[in-house]
Design a protein around this motif. Structure first.
Motif, PDB file in Angstrom:
ATOM      1  N   PRO A  32       0.832  -1.235   0.091  1.00  0.00           N
ATOM      2  CA  PRO A  32       0.043   0.031   0.167  1.00  0.00           C
ATOM      3  C   PRO A  32       1.017   1.231  -0.086  1.00  0.00           C
ATOM      4  O   PRO A  32       0.322   2.307   0.537  1.00  0.00           O
ATOM      5  CB  PRO A  32      -0.796  -0.084   1.353  1.00  0.00           C
ATOM      6  CG  PRO A  32       0.316  -0.813   2.190  1.00  0.00           C
ATOM      7  CD  PRO A  32       1.011  -1.710   1.271  1.00  0.00           C
ATOM      8  N   TYR A  97       2.053   6.117   2.565  1.00  0.00           N
ATOM      9  CA  TYR A  97       0.879   5.040   2.899  1.00  0.00           C
ATOM     10  C   TYR A  97      -0.233   5.530   1.931  1.00  0.00           C
ATOM     11  O   TYR A  97      -0.886   6.493   2.338  1.00  0.00           O
ATOM     12  CB  TYR A  97       0.593   4.833   4.205  1.00  0.00           C
ATOM     13  CG  TYR A  97      -0.338   3.780   4.805  1.00  0.00           C
ATOM     14  CD1 TYR A  97       0.261   2.553   4.741  1.00  0.00           C
ATOM     15  CD2 TYR A  97      -1.807   4.056   4.573  1.00  0.00           C
ATOM     16  CE1 TYR A  97      -0.678   1.528   5.095  1.00  0.00           C
ATOM     17  CE2 TYR A  97      -2.531   2.585   4.966  1.00  0.00           C
ATOM     18  CZ  TYR A  97      -1.870   1.421   4.986  1.00  0.00           C
ATOM     19  OH  TYR A  97      -2.684   0.466   5.498  1.00  0.00           O
ATOM     20  N   SER A  99      -3.152   3.631   1.129  1.00  0.00           N
ATOM     21  CA  SER A  99      -4.363   2.844   1.078  1.00  0.00           C
ATOM     22  C   SER A  99      -5.468   3.509   1.913  1.00  0.00           C
ATOM     23  O   SER A  99      -4.992   3.990   3.068  1.00  0.00           O
ATOM     24  CB  SER A  99      -4.031   1.463   1.452  1.00  0.00           C
ATOM     25  OG  SER A  99      -5.290   0.448   1.756  1.00  0.00           O
ATOM     26  N   GLU A 101      -7.415   1.492   3.590  1.00  0.00           N
ATOM     27  CA  GLU A 101      -7.678   0.688   4.827  1.00  0.00           C
ATOM     28  C   GLU A 101      -6.551   0.567   5.718  1.00  0.00           C
ATOM     29  O   GLU A 101      -5.294   0.697   5.425  1.00  0.00           O
ATOM     30  CB  GLU A 101      -7.820  -0.809   4.179  1.00  0.00           C
ATOM     31  CG  GLU A 101      -9.412  -0.798   3.246  1.00  0.00           C
ATOM     32  CD  GLU A 101      -8.818  -1.643   1.893  1.00  0.00           C
ATOM     33  OE1 GLU A 101      -7.777  -2.314   1.942  1.00  0.00           O
ATOM     34  OE2 GLU A 101      -9.627  -1.004   0.960  1.00  0.00           O
ATOM     35  N   LEU A 103      -4.166  -1.958   7.135  1.00  0.00           N
ATOM     36  CA  LEU A 103      -3.685  -2.950   6.956  1.00  0.00           C
ATOM     37  C   LEU A 103      -2.909  -3.669   8.090  1.00  0.00           C
ATOM     38  O   LEU A 103      -2.200  -2.812   9.104  1.00  0.00           O
ATOM     39  CB  LEU A 103      -2.837  -3.270   5.712  1.00  0.00           C
ATOM     40  CG  LEU A 103      -3.713  -2.633   4.327  1.00  0.00           C
ATOM     41  CD1 LEU A 103      -2.381  -2.572   3.135  1.00  0.00           C
ATOM     42  CD2 LEU A 103      -4.577  -3.801   4.002  1.00  0.00           C
ATOM     43  N   THR A 107       1.385  -7.491   6.338  1.00  0.00           N
ATOM     44  CA  THR A 107       1.321  -6.895   5.228  1.00  0.00           C
ATOM     45  C   THR A 107       2.346  -5.732   4.831  1.00  0.00           C
ATOM     46  O   THR A 107       2.918  -5.430   3.812  1.00  0.00           O
ATOM     47  CB  THR A 107      -0.123  -6.431   4.717  1.00  0.00           C
ATOM     48  OG1 THR A 107      -1.052  -7.590   4.907  1.00  0.00           O
ATOM     49  CG2 THR A 107      -0.335  -6.152   3.304  1.00  0.00           C
ATOM     50  N   ILE A 108       2.066  -5.037   5.843  1.00  0.00           N
ATOM     51  CA  ILE A 108       3.097  -3.574   5.637  1.00  0.00           C
ATOM     52  C   ILE A 108       4.574  -3.798   5.736  1.00  0.00           C
ATOM     53  O   ILE A 108       5.397  -3.586   4.892  1.00  0.00           O
ATOM     54  CB  ILE A 108       2.630  -2.537   6.806  1.00  0.00           C
ATOM     55  CG1 ILE A 108       1.408  -2.024   6.651  1.00  0.00           C
ATOM     56  CG2 ILE A 108       3.687  -1.612   6.974  1.00  0.00           C
ATOM     57  CD1 ILE A 108       0.681  -1.125   7.864  1.00  0.00           C
TER      58      ILE A 108
END
Length: 123
Positions: A32, A97, A99, A101, A103, A107-108
């Motif tokens: 993201p 960043y 996105s 959402e 996360l 994932t990050i």
């Protein structure tokens, strides 16, 4: 032994350096994150980083701080990938960043490692 800290000296905070980074740096996208980096030869090699979570996508400061902390932690643990390849260079990096959402950390962390690997490959 690897140094896993993130001292104040490794943060990108000079207005001139930030302007130069966004005007003439190379950019990319790994979900993201949108990332911008700039490298130049220097007598004293260093890697400086800037973390950003735009208010446009996350209105609450609590959420922005959470995402910024997760990003900092992922970078802090993976920064050796970039530091090894940046010998003799001054590298500036901005992680934005992108996105809407929130996360999970895993994932990050995966995205930050991919970014660092891509930049290290280009150096």
């Amino acid at each position: 032994m690897a140094q896993h800290g993130l001292p104040h000296a490794e943060r990108l905070r000079s207005l001139g350096a930030i302007r130069r980074l966004f005007e003439s740096g190379e950019s990319g996208f790994v979900f993201p994150f949108r990332y911008v980096w700039y490298a130049e030869a220097d007598t004293e090699p260093s890697v400086e980083v800037l973390f950003s979570v735009p208010k446009k996508f996350h209105k609450r400061a609590v959420r922005r701080n959470l995402l910024r902390r997760r990003t900092k932690e992922a970078y802090r643990l993976g920064k050796e990938l970039l530091r090894e390849r940046a010998a003799g260079r001054n590298v500036d990096l901005a992680l934005v960043y992108s996105s809407k959402e929130i996360l999970p950390y895993k994932t990050i962390d995966h995205a930050v490692r991919r970014i660092l690997e891509q930049i290290a490959a280009r150096l």
